[in-house]
Design an enzyme around this catalytic site. Structure first.
Site, short mmCIF file in Angstrom:
data_model
loop_
_atom_site.label_atom_id
_atom_site.label_comp_id
_atom_site.label_asym_id
_atom_site.label_seq_id
_atom_site.Cartn_x
_atom_site.Cartn_y
_atom_site.Cartn_z
N SER A 181 26.70 32.26 21.98
CA SER A 181 25.95 32.02 23.21
C SER A 181 24.49 31.67 22.97
CB SER A 181 26.01 33.29 24.08
OG SER A 181 25.25 33.15 25.25
N ASP A 224 25.19 32.33 30.06
CA ASP A 224 26.32 31.50 29.70
C ASP A 224 26.63 31.59 28.22
OD1 ASP A 224 27.14 30.02 32.24
OD2 ASP A 224 24.97 30.02 32.24
N THR A 225 27.93 31.48 27.92
CA THR A 225 28.48 31.88 26.63
C THR A 225 29.79 31.13 26.44
OG1 THR A 225 27.55 34.09 26.92
CG2 THR A 225 29.37 33.91 25.37
N VAL A 226 30.28 31.06 25.20
CA VAL A 226 31.64 30.59 24.94
C VAL A 226 32.36 31.61 24.08
CG1 VAL A 226 31.05 28.15 25.14
CG2 VAL A 226 31.00 29.25 22.88
N MET A 283 32.82 34.12 28.91
CA MET A 283 31.40 34.01 29.17
C MET A 283 31.11 34.72 30.48
SD MET A 283 30.93 31.89 31.95
CE MET A 283 29.69 30.64 31.96
#
Length: 507
Positions: free
Chosen positions: A338, A319-321, A401
């Site tokens: 992230s 998961d990431t932005v 993400m």
């Protein structure tokens, strides 16, 4: 305009633009806010990579904010790298803050303290817990419970959370810049966790400027982040499909051919991708049209590609932005930020409020592999950011993400806009697929696909030999994407992912 996966962060970035800030200021404000209000996705304890467009110089710059392996992180000491816990948490130092300060020093217009104000406010005074965050806290509760600081910071069932210790850490960065995080009290507290990195490792962490990757697809120039990130996979996939007839939008050929390109490009990625300071990565060959012409012969238009043509390891879980920002002068920033897994390593420094990443889990322990663990090395990174130009004019700022899914989402979004004429919002919100596995035990050639695809398309993909996992109409596992496009008159249009809590807001 600013677009990212949480509305409060988009608001923070948009207000910075209204106050006269640059695209980098806005991206920094939004990212720092995300590090507070989206703690399952990103944190000051994670990594970040940037593509920044300087409109006056007409130049795209790449900034590497990847955390490096500690001096003590050697193959001799590490027999396995679990997904959670102190080992992945401390194998690599946090790289994001160094990149924030470096980007701001070169391209910021407002004081760093102003850019961090919203994040400090939400950390100190509290922020609303979205339904998505609440769900991820509940689903990760067992892992969070293994670390008292994480369990205390993220109790299940709360409508509002705060992180006063993180507010103090952000205030130290606001006052002292990079030194406020990597030197002195904050670094000392992080090092007290034990594990691999020490204060000396933290003091040595720097962000580095470099050259982005550049490719073309149907007349559009596309920039991606270079190794150790997987941006090369996007450009290779686009090269593979460029001469092909993709058929109707959302039809079986559209999906089938893109999936075949993904499998080939990922095979190359996992064979070669590593930190270029430690390994020779043949990136120019990988993103060349000639290499794609050779590899394209593996594509069978009627049958799914056999899985022995793709990597034997890897996961879509992560998961990431991403933050996309464009200012009134035409400058742009695409920032990817992230922790890797949900809540990273599920290890939190109680004194600093910093949640630590588990990016070190992406190292190989095979001594012959270019991505093997070595001191000072950045692991293969799933994080990628992108910018695109039409006729030398900035056209798109894009990111998402999704760990191993990120290149696949870039591919699908660019194809939707370039080949099928979808605007940025429709391209991002449209039905999505991801090829690969999300968990051990799942077939590596599983094609996860949202049910909004036509039933006839999904049935035909199964007939062609794809191992199909039929998601519901919308799945957050399909990733969060967001971006901005700029038309011929210079007017921005934003897109955000309905799978997230995001917004695209004008500054």
């Amino acid at each position: 305009m600013v677009s990212c996966p949480h509305e409060l962060a988009s608001q923070a970035g948009a207000q910075v633009l209204r106050d006269g800030g640059s695209a980098v200021d806005a991206a920094l404000a939004a990212a720092a806010t995300l590090g507070v209000v989206y703690p399952h996705m990103c944190s000051l304890g994670g990594d970040a990579f940037w593509l920044i467009y300087d409109a006056a110089a007409r130049k795209v710059s790449y900034l590497d904010g990847g955390g490096r392996a500690a001096a003590s992180a050697t193959l001799a000491r590490v027999k396995e790298i679990p997904f959670r816990g102190l080992t992945p948490a401390t194998l690599t130092t946090p790289g994001a803050v160094a990149s924030f300060c470096e980007a701001h020093a070169r391209f910021g217009k407002l004081p760093l303290a102003r850019c961090l104000e919203p994040a400090i406010h939400y950390a100190r005074d509290g922020y609303p817990v979205t339904a998505r965050l609440s769900r991820w806290i509940a689903e990760t509760a067992t892992d969070l419970a293994q670390d008292p600081a994480s369990a205390a910071l993220f109790p299940a069932g709360q409508s509002q959370l705060a992180n006063p210790a993180l507010a103090r850490t952000l205030e130290a960065v606001a006052a002292e810049g990079r030194a406020g995080f990597y030197d002195g009290e904050i670094a000392a507290e992080l090092a007290k966790l034990g594990g691999f990195f020490t204060q000396s490792d933290l003091a040595a962490q720097r962000a580095h400027w470099g050259e982005p990757l550049r490719g073309t697809y149907r007349g559009v120039t596309i920039y991606e982040t270079p190794p150790p990130t997987q941006g090369c996979a996007v450009l290779e996939m686009l090269n593979l499909i460029e001469p092909l007839e993709l058929g109707p939008f959302l039809g079986p050929d559209h999906v089938h051919l893109l999936v075949q390109a993904k499998q080939i490009a990922y095979h190359d990625r996992d064979r070669w991708l590593a930190d270029p300071r430690f390994a020779e990565v043949p990136v120019e060959r990988l993103i060349s049209k000639s290499h794609a012409a050779e590899r394209r012969r593996l594509i069978d238009p009627k049958r799914a590609l056999a899985w022995d043509k793709v990597p034997s390891y890897g996961s879509l879980t992560g998961d990431t932005v991403n933050v996309a920002a464009v200012d009134a002068e035409g400058n742009a920033a695409s920032l990817i930020f992230s922790l890797y897994g949900i809540f990273g390593a599920c290890i939190t420094s109680a004194a600093t409020g910093v949640v630590l990443q588990n990016r070190g889990a992406y190292f190989s322990l095979d001594p012959s592999h270019p991505n093997r663990l070595e001191p000072g090395k950045v692991p293969l990174h799933t994080l990628i950011a992108s910018l695109a130009f039409k006729a030398d004019r900035l056209w798109a700022v894009l990111g998402c993400m999704g760990a191993d899914g990120q290149p696949q989402i870039h591919l699908q979004t660019y194809v939707a806009m370039i080949d099928y004429g979808r605007d940025i919002q429709r391209a991002i919100a449209g039905p999505r697929w991801l090829s690969g596995r999300f968990a051990l035990g799942e077939a590596r050639d599983t094609l996860h696909i949202e049910a909004r695809y036509p039933r006839a398309t999904i049935d035909e993909l199964e007939r062609r030999g794809h191992v199909v996992d039929r998601w519901g109409d919308w799945s957050e596992l399909a990733g969060h994407a967001n971006g901005i496009t700029i038309d011929d008159e210079g007017t921005p249009a934003g897109g955000y992912d309905p799978r997230s809590d995001g917004a695209a807001l004008s500054g």
